[in-house]
Design an enzyme around this catalytic site. Sequence first.
Site, PDB file in Angstrom:
ATOM      1  N   LYS A   1       6.148  -0.043   7.683  1.00  0.00           N
ATOM      2  CA  LYS A   1       5.492   1.214   7.315  1.00  0.00           C
ATOM      3  C   LYS A   1       6.558   2.309   7.284  1.00  0.00           C
ATOM      4  CE  LYS A   1       1.511   4.108   8.240  1.00  0.00           C
ATOM      5  NZ  LYS A   1       0.225   4.256   8.895  1.00  0.00           N
TER       6      LYS A   1
ATOM      7  N   GLY B   1      -0.183   4.547   1.378  1.00  0.00           N
ATOM      8  CA  GLY B   1      -1.233   5.286   2.089  1.00  0.00           C
ATOM      9  C   GLY B   1      -1.038   6.778   1.926  1.00  0.00           C
ATOM     10  N   GLY B   2      -1.870   7.532   2.638  1.00  0.00           N
ATOM     11  CA  GLY B   2      -1.833   8.978   2.559  1.00  0.00           C
ATOM     12  C   GLY B   2      -0.485   9.547   2.958  1.00  0.00           C
ATOM     13  N   PHE B   3       0.148   8.930   3.925  1.00  0.00           N
ATOM     14  CA  PHE B   3       1.349   9.539   4.483  1.00  0.00           C
ATOM     15  C   PHE B   3       2.593   8.684   4.330  1.00  0.00           C
ATOM     16  CE2 PHE B   3      -2.275  11.213   6.827  1.00  0.00           C
ATOM     17  CZ  PHE B   3      -2.142  12.559   6.502  1.00  0.00           C
TER      18      PHE B   3
ATOM     19  N   GLU C   1       4.334   4.575   2.855  1.00  0.00           N
ATOM     20  CA  GLU C   1       4.280   3.342   2.075  1.00  0.00           C
ATOM     21  C   GLU C   1       4.270   2.152   3.034  1.00  0.00           C
ATOM     22  OE1 GLU C   1       7.691   3.554  -0.521  1.00  0.00           O
ATOM     23  OE2 GLU C   1       7.003   5.448  -1.379  1.00  0.00           O
TER      24      GLU C   1
ATOM     25  N   GLY D   1       0.816  -1.211   0.000  1.00  0.00           N
ATOM     26  CA  GLY D   1       0.000   0.000   0.000  1.00  0.00           C
ATOM     27  C   GLY D   1       0.847   1.256   0.000  1.00  0.00           C
TER      28      GLY D   1
ATOM     29  N   ASP E   1      -9.292   8.955  12.651  1.00  0.00           N
ATOM     30  CA  ASP E   1      -9.463   8.557  11.248  1.00  0.00           C
ATOM     31  C   ASP E   1     -10.070   7.148  11.191  1.00  0.00           C
ATOM     32  OD1 ASP E   1      -9.443   8.945   8.521  1.00  0.00           O
ATOM     33  OD2 ASP E   1      -7.309   8.502   8.260  1.00  0.00           O
TER      34      ASP E   1
HETATM   35  N1  LIG Z   1       0.148  -3.984   9.825  1.00  0.00           N
HETATM   36  C1  LIG Z   1      -0.416  -4.070   8.622  1.00  0.00           C
HETATM   37  N2  LIG Z   1      -0.590  -5.268   8.041  1.00  0.00           N
HETATM   38  C2  LIG Z   1      -1.167  -5.392   6.818  1.00  0.00           C
HETATM   39  N3  LIG Z   1      -1.625  -4.356   6.104  1.00  0.00           N
HETATM   40  C3  LIG Z   1      -1.469  -3.123   6.632  1.00  0.00           C
HETATM   41  C4  LIG Z   1      -0.865  -2.907   7.907  1.00  0.00           C
HETATM   42  N4  LIG Z   1      -0.868  -1.577   8.161  1.00  0.00           N
HETATM   43  C5  LIG Z   1      -1.452  -1.007   7.098  1.00  0.00           C
HETATM   44  N5  LIG Z   1      -1.812  -1.924   6.169  1.00  0.00           N
HETATM   45  C6  LIG Z   1      -2.503  -1.707   4.878  1.00  0.00           C
HETATM   46  O1  LIG Z   1      -2.055  -0.506   4.307  1.00  0.00           O
HETATM   47  C7  LIG Z   1      -3.154   0.412   4.170  1.00  0.00           C
HETATM   48  C8  LIG Z   1      -2.701   1.832   4.515  1.00  0.00           C
HETATM   49  O2  LIG Z   1      -2.164   1.816   5.845  1.00  0.00           O
HETATM   50  P1  LIG Z   1      -2.257   3.032   6.849  1.00  0.00           P
HETATM   51  O3  LIG Z   1      -3.699   3.440   6.960  1.00  0.00           O
HETATM   52  O4  LIG Z   1      -1.551   2.651   8.100  1.00  0.00           O
HETATM   53  O5  LIG Z   1      -1.417   4.118   6.084  1.00  0.00           O
HETATM   54  P2  LIG Z   1      -1.747   5.618   5.706  1.00  0.00           P
HETATM   55  O6  LIG Z   1      -0.535   6.072   4.968  1.00  0.00           O
HETATM   56  O7  LIG Z   1      -2.112   6.438   6.866  1.00  0.00           O
HETATM   57  O8  LIG Z   1      -3.012   5.416   4.745  1.00  0.00           O
HETATM   58  P3  LIG Z   1      -4.420   6.180   4.645  1.00  0.00           P
HETATM   59  O9  LIG Z   1      -4.130   7.604   4.399  1.00  0.00           O
HETATM   60  O10 LIG Z   1      -5.076   5.455   3.490  1.00  0.00           O
HETATM   61  O11 LIG Z   1      -5.143   5.941   5.951  1.00  0.00           O
HETATM   62  C9  LIG Z   1      -4.236  -0.112   5.117  1.00  0.00           C
HETATM   63  O12 LIG Z   1      -5.518   0.197   4.641  1.00  0.00           O
HETATM   64  C10 LIG Z   1      -3.997  -1.598   5.126  1.00  0.00           C
HETATM   65  O13 LIG Z   1      -4.724  -2.218   4.091  1.00  0.00           O
END
Ligand SMILES: Nc1ncnc2c1ncn2[C@@H]1O[C@H](COP(=O)(O)OP(=O)(O)OP(=O)(O)O)[C@@H](O)[C@H]1O
Length: 334
Positions: free
Chosen positions: A48, A28-30, A32, A26, A139
């Site tokens: 992350k 995500g917003g902030f 990878e 993924g 969130d």
């Molecule tokens: N520990 C984990 N195990 C498996 N998948 C994960 C895990 N953490 C996050 N993900 C996957 O990655 C995606 C994005 O993660 P996360 O929400 O932590 O990041 P973000 O950068 O804040 O994204 P967003 O802005 O979409 O909320 C999650 O929707 C999930 O599907």
Amino acid sequence: MSAQIEDLLSVGQLIKDKWKVIKKIGGGGFGEIYEGEDLTTKERVALKLESAKQSKQVLKMEVAVLKKLQGKEHVCAFICCGRNERFNYVVMSLQGKNLAELRRSQPKGCLTLSSTLRISLQILYAIEAIHSVGFLHRDIKPSNFAMGILSNTCRKVYMLDYGLARQYVNQYGEVRQPRTAAGFRGTVRYASVNAHKNKEMGRHDDLWSLFYMIVEFITGALPWRKIKEKEQVGNLKEKYDHTLFLKHLPVEFRAFLNHLQSLTYTDTPHYAALQGLLMQCMHRKGISDADLFDWEKIPTEMSTSNISFTTQAAVKEGDINVELVINILYDVNI
Ligand SMILES: Nc1ncnc2c1ncn2[C@@H]1O[C@H](COP(=O)(O)OP(=O)(O)OP(=O)(O)O)[C@@H](O)[C@H]1O
């Protein structure tokens, strides 16, 4: 045209000579997210990352909250964190599909009442847990909850992403004074009316987001699913008669909604009462914990033919993380 942003890691690369990158799961917003493998134990982990150059650094908050939550159910295991000149990272236990993906994979994009009640109960426990350590999540949305990936965790919901969390208590454990104006945090589709009005968010706002999630799980869509503009969604939510949702929900949700509507910033939500309502409904409907979740059932002939195009398209556009959009447009720290 936007420049192609390079990934922070590539497949096969090692972090700290200990974790090997298996694949990207993924962006995500902030940051990878990658699946990784512990070279010694062969355990699968989630990595992350956030770029060291990013104007809004959220991984520090993520790590702080994740550490505080260790030992609680519905929380990923914290394994390690660190930084180098290119990125900050956290290593945590790997989970499976998130609830947004699981809902979308269902016929008509809905979950059954049985699956909805059982995952919502777990989400309520998770929300209560983060509040119990003095933080709001801010969130709450389906993609921030995932099912476990192991045989002993695959029926358990895990809460993800503490990047937008905020401490709502002071050093004495008292609720902090609300700011007169706070910037919007969260995701438009699931944000409470309060959040839209830039009011200081409280514990009840996380629960409002859960309520919207429940309506979406059951009906497949929220009335504002096609509206992109944050202000317009806020106006619609404010005018919307929320009791209309009750037509689609079991009777217990009248009391659930009444309780949410009665809460203000300083109030402690009655978590046990809300959990009790979900349990009462499960009992009344003969729903058991042993029942299969929708995604565990073998698909029938019908299952994929009925998915409406609009529902699928709407799912995509609703998951806009406003903070990200604002960051991209104006490069400001919120
Ligand atoms: N520990 C984990 N195990 C498996 N998948 C994960 C895990 N953490 C996050 N993900 C996957 O990655 C995606 C994005 O993660 P996360 O929400 O932590 O990041 P973000 O950068 O804040 O994204 P967003 O802005 O979409 O909320 C999650 O929707 C999930 O599907």
